[in-house]
Design an enzyme around this catalytic site. Structure first.
Site, short mmCIF file in Angstrom:
data_model
loop_
_atom_site.label_atom_id
_atom_site.label_comp_id
_atom_site.label_asym_id
_atom_site.label_seq_id
_atom_site.Cartn_x
_atom_site.Cartn_y
_atom_site.Cartn_z
N ASP A 76 -30.63 -32.85 -3.07
CA ASP A 76 -30.48 -33.60 -1.84
C ASP A 76 -29.85 -34.96 -2.14
OD1 ASP A 76 -30.64 -34.11 0.78
OD2 ASP A 76 -32.80 -34.49 0.84
N TRP A 78 6.98 -4.94 -2.68
CA TRP A 78 7.54 -3.63 -2.34
C TRP A 78 7.83 -2.87 -3.65
CZ3 TRP A 78 12.39 -1.57 -3.56
CH2 TRP A 78 12.63 -0.30 -3.00
N ASP A 93 5.54 5.04 9.84
CA ASP A 93 6.09 4.02 8.95
C ASP A 93 6.16 2.66 9.66
OD1 ASP A 93 7.27 2.97 6.68
OD2 ASP A 93 8.92 4.42 6.61
N ASP A 96 6.89 3.09 -2.46
CA ASP A 96 8.21 3.73 -2.51
C ASP A 96 8.67 3.91 -3.95
OD1 ASP A 96 8.58 4.18 0.13
OD2 ASP A 96 9.82 2.43 0.51
C1 DGJ Z 1 10.03 3.65 3.88
C2 DGJ Z 1 9.15 4.77 3.38
O1 DGJ Z 1 8.21 4.27 2.49
C3 DGJ Z 1 10.03 5.83 2.77
O2 DGJ Z 1 9.24 6.84 2.21
C4 DGJ Z 1 10.95 6.38 3.84
O3 DGJ Z 1 10.19 7.02 4.82
C5 DGJ Z 1 11.76 5.25 4.42
N1 DGJ Z 1 10.95 4.17 4.87
C6 DGJ Z 1 12.61 5.75 5.57
O4 DGJ Z 1 13.27 4.74 6.20
#
Ligand code: DGJ
Length: 721
Positions: free
Chosen positions: A70, A192, A469, A537
């Site tokens: 405190d 990505w 997507d 991807d």
């Molecule tokens: C992003 C997705 O992750 C891919 O597998 C594919 O579907 C493309 N878009 C298509 O535009």
């Protein structure tokens, strides 16, 4: 001591919730943990007492609440309040922040009541002493597991004519952790095609923020965090972990105090994603789910996997089909003849679901046009999609289609006729990413439009599966009017949830894959209404091992879609043997994404064989318990094991990605087997006891196809006595 047990609890002794009115103590019990909080009516505080191994109720009631020394600079309860607000001597991260119309931001909580609200469900209700705001803390223990769910309802209790109240911060929960000398954070980061890179870092004293400001859960981070005192490993040690079931922007703040306390505040919306509550209005946060385990990171992952299967997924028990998707093979060049050829080849391999990806609609010759115009491309599918769908069905496969309902290309009929559907602040430049803009799914007229064409598309073409997507993040996003323009960062995703829920209710057979340029929307909000996720991807089978390792920290193999694509890999140029590519994809939901028309007959035959092996091991991989035996990069080998519930069968996948001389690899010590049973290798006939496989380990199998780099093996074990 007067306790009020959970009325819906099982036989005596199995209650999951205990409430002691006199002391204000609430005890939530999971299979292996216990969470204790104390409600103090005298000062409106709800303080945390304990989260860890079980303690008996008589002790829980008497445990002291931690308080800092405190002095006139200390927030004595900082770090131990269950839902800290701004106001009084509080200096930590608030879970709830408000702005009243007069600019005031201070709250003075008063306890309105607390108690059991249903099976395993406790509610603590608070309100401000003088202002028209109430908030209700919800806790729910899910039976048979270790997860505690929390969410908060925030309510404007003023009458008509009262001013709106702005909520700059409206977290689902604060999860206070005990006092330890060190704290380490496990989380994933990436981008990505490089999602889910697992990192473990010491937590700095202060605030560490994991967040997405993108309108979707994101590739760069994922809304979960696991903490340990720096002493846990894959198989041992205490771990506390939380995951947020949100699909829009989010923020998870990990706080560590100099006094050694840590805590996690988790909620939707990045900083400044305010929500305005009108009189009578109510905001219910997303669920934040958390668990405590003592068996290291592996046991926490298995507990999350069990939770996702039991309480999140719509159809957890269903085997996920082997799918074919030509995106990497054909790109936008899809047409009826080409897809029919691929469908014929895929069916011969044993594929069960044929998915037509991007390029089948509107004027979609590339990514510059067509999004928003969801009728078949007149040149590529002059007869519409139905003849292709019928042929796919005749070949014995389910028919799937790619859609991206939340997006529009400015070069589209939709944009030309409804430019106002776009999620965009008037007067600002609309930044295009991938030549597309986002549609505002927080608005009913936009979701109605989407619902309508999706219903038509699915109904008219007998679509069994949608790959949903989402290929860009938000920019210049804002709701029109009102002080809380950024609420779209939360409400857009909720609109998406509603559209999917409506579609599934109307088409109960429909299955959906969540995709956002790969794994940009991997979260429990989406998984509550989809069946699987496209994690990345990047289909390079070596890179993918790391992506899948990070994915598996929270999400189970039965939702982890993975394709075998061509070699050299189109993204990385790496040459990887077919068996290795298959073994990587067989660790989740197997798919094939290569240009089958160009595969050599020997490769097609080998692919058919491996698909039938996958179908044999599928129940073990998709519905078994997963043990990460060796993490990527931990040594020369990476290995993962799956054990059928009941331990009748086990599957081990082993990869040796890079050739190079080094010490011989130690045997793989298997987990989760019955020590007293014997297991036979179904391919070689070798037999070992479960005890030996755990104690000594499975001798490293011969690695097939290793033409230098990228050797791998699959071992199937069956209990024989
Ligand atoms: C992003 C997705 O992750 C891919 O597998 C594919 O579907 C493309 N878009 C298509 O535009």
């Amino acid at each position: 001591m007067q306790t009020v047990p959970d009325p819906a609890a099982g036989p005596a002794g199995s209650a999951v919730v205990e409430v002691d009115e006199a002391s204000g103590t609430v005890v939530l019990r999971t299979a292996a943990s216990c969470y204790v909080l104390r409600v103090d009516r005298s000062c409106g505080a709800v303080r945390h007492v304990h989260w860890g191994a079980p303690v008996p109720l008589e002790d829980a009631v008497a445990l002291p609440v931690w308080a800092d020394h405190d002095n006139s600079f200390a927030g004595r309860s900082d770090g131990v309040e269950e839902y800290p607000v701004e106001g009084g001597a509080r200096f930590g991260v608030p879970a709830l922040e408000v702005r009243f119309a007069d600019g005031g931001s201070v709250l003075e909580p008063v306890v309105d009541g607390f108690g059991v609200a249903g099976a395993g469900h406790v509610v603590v209700s608070l309100r401000d002493r003088a202002r028209p705001l109430a908030w209700h803390l919800h806790y729910r223990v899910r039976p048979g597991g270790d997860v505690i769910e929390r969410w908060t309802e925030i309510e404007h209790t003023g009458g008509t004519g009262a001013d709106a109240i702005l909520l700059p911060r409206h977290a689902s929960a604060h999860w206070p952790l005990p006092q330890r000398h060190g704290w380490r954070l496990s989380a994933v980061h990436g981008g990505w095609a490089s999602e889910n890179r697992l990192a473990r870092t010491e937590v700095a004293v202060g605030e560490t923020v994991l967040s997405s400001r993108r309108g979707h859960s994101g590739h760069q981070s994922n809304p979960w965090a696991a903490l340990d005192a720096g002493d846990a490993d894959e198989e041992h040690g205490e771990v506390w972990a939380t995951v947020l079931a949100a699909s829009g922007s989010w923020r998870v703040t990990v706080q560590r105090t100099a006094a050694g306390r840590a805590g996690v505040v988790a909620g939707e919306g990045h900083e400044g994603a305010e929500i305005a509550l009108a009189p009578g209005g109510r905001h219910v946060t997303a669920v934040s789910a958390a668990l405590y385990g003592t068996g290291g990171f592996g046991s926490v992952s298995r507990a999350f996997h069990a939770y996702v299967r039991r309480h999140v997924l719509p159809h957890p028990g269903e085997p996920r089909p082997v799918l074919y998707n030509s995106w990497e093979a054909t790109g936008f060049e899809v047409d009826e003849a080409g897809q029919l050829e691929l469908a014929g080849l895929a069916a011969e391999l044993g594929v069960e679901l044929f998915v037509v990806d991007d390029g089948w609609f509107g004027a979609r010759d590339d990514d510059r046009a067509g999004l928003g115009d969801w009728t078949p491309h007149h040149r590529r599918f002059p007869r519409g999609l139905r003849p292709l769908a019928d042929e796919v069905h005749r070949l014995g496969m389910a028919f799937g289609l790619w859609v991206e309902p939340e997006m529009v290309n400015p070069d589209s009929d939709l944009y030309r006729s409804h430019p106002g559907h776009v999620l965009h602040l008037p007067g600002r430049t609309a930044t295009e990413l991938r030549h597309q803009l986002v549609l505002d799914f927080s608005r009913p007229e936009v979701t109605e439009w989407a619902r309508e064409w999706l219903r038509r598309l699915v109904g008219e073409n007998e679509v069994d599966f949608l790959k949903w997507d989402f290929n860009r993040s938000f920019t210049e996003a804002g709701a029109r009017g009102g002080p809380d323009a950024r609420r779209v960062h939360i409400e857009h995703a909720r609109g998406v949830h509603r559209v999917i829920d409506g579609l599934r209710a109307e088409f109960p057979h429909l299955r959906i894959e969540s995709c956002a340029g790969g794994g940009g929307r991997t979260d429990l909000g989406m998984l509550a209404r989809t069946d699987q996720v496209w994690p990345s991807d990047n289909t390079d089978a070596v890179d993918r091992l790391g992506i899948q390792h990070g994915f598996s920290q929270v999400y189970p193999a039965c939702v982890m879609s993975s394709w075998v694509t061509d070699s050299p890999n189109p993204l990385t140029g790496r040459r990887v043997p077919l068996a290795f590519r298959f073994h990587t994809a067989m660790a989740g939901v197997l798919g094939v994404g290569g240009d089958l028309a160009r595969w050599a007959p020997a490769d097609l035959a080998e692919a058919a064989r491996l698909i039938s092996v996958y179908k044999d091991i599928r129940p073990v991989v998709q519905h078994g318990h997963q043990y990460r035996l060796r993490a990527p990069g931990e040594g020369a080998l990476t290995a993962v094991q799956y054990v059928e519930p009941g331990a009748g069968r086990a599957v081990v996948l082993v990869w040796h990605p890079h050739a190079g001389f080094g010490p011989a690899e130690p045997p793989l010590r298997l987990r989760g087997l019955d020590p007293s049973a014997r297991y036979r290798n179904e391919d070689t006939g070798a037999e070992w006891s479960g005890r030996t496989l755990a104690a000594f380990g499975l001798p490293v199998p011969d690695l097939a196809d290793g033409d230098g780099d990228c050797a791998s093996a699959l071992v199937r074990l069956r209990r024989v006595g």
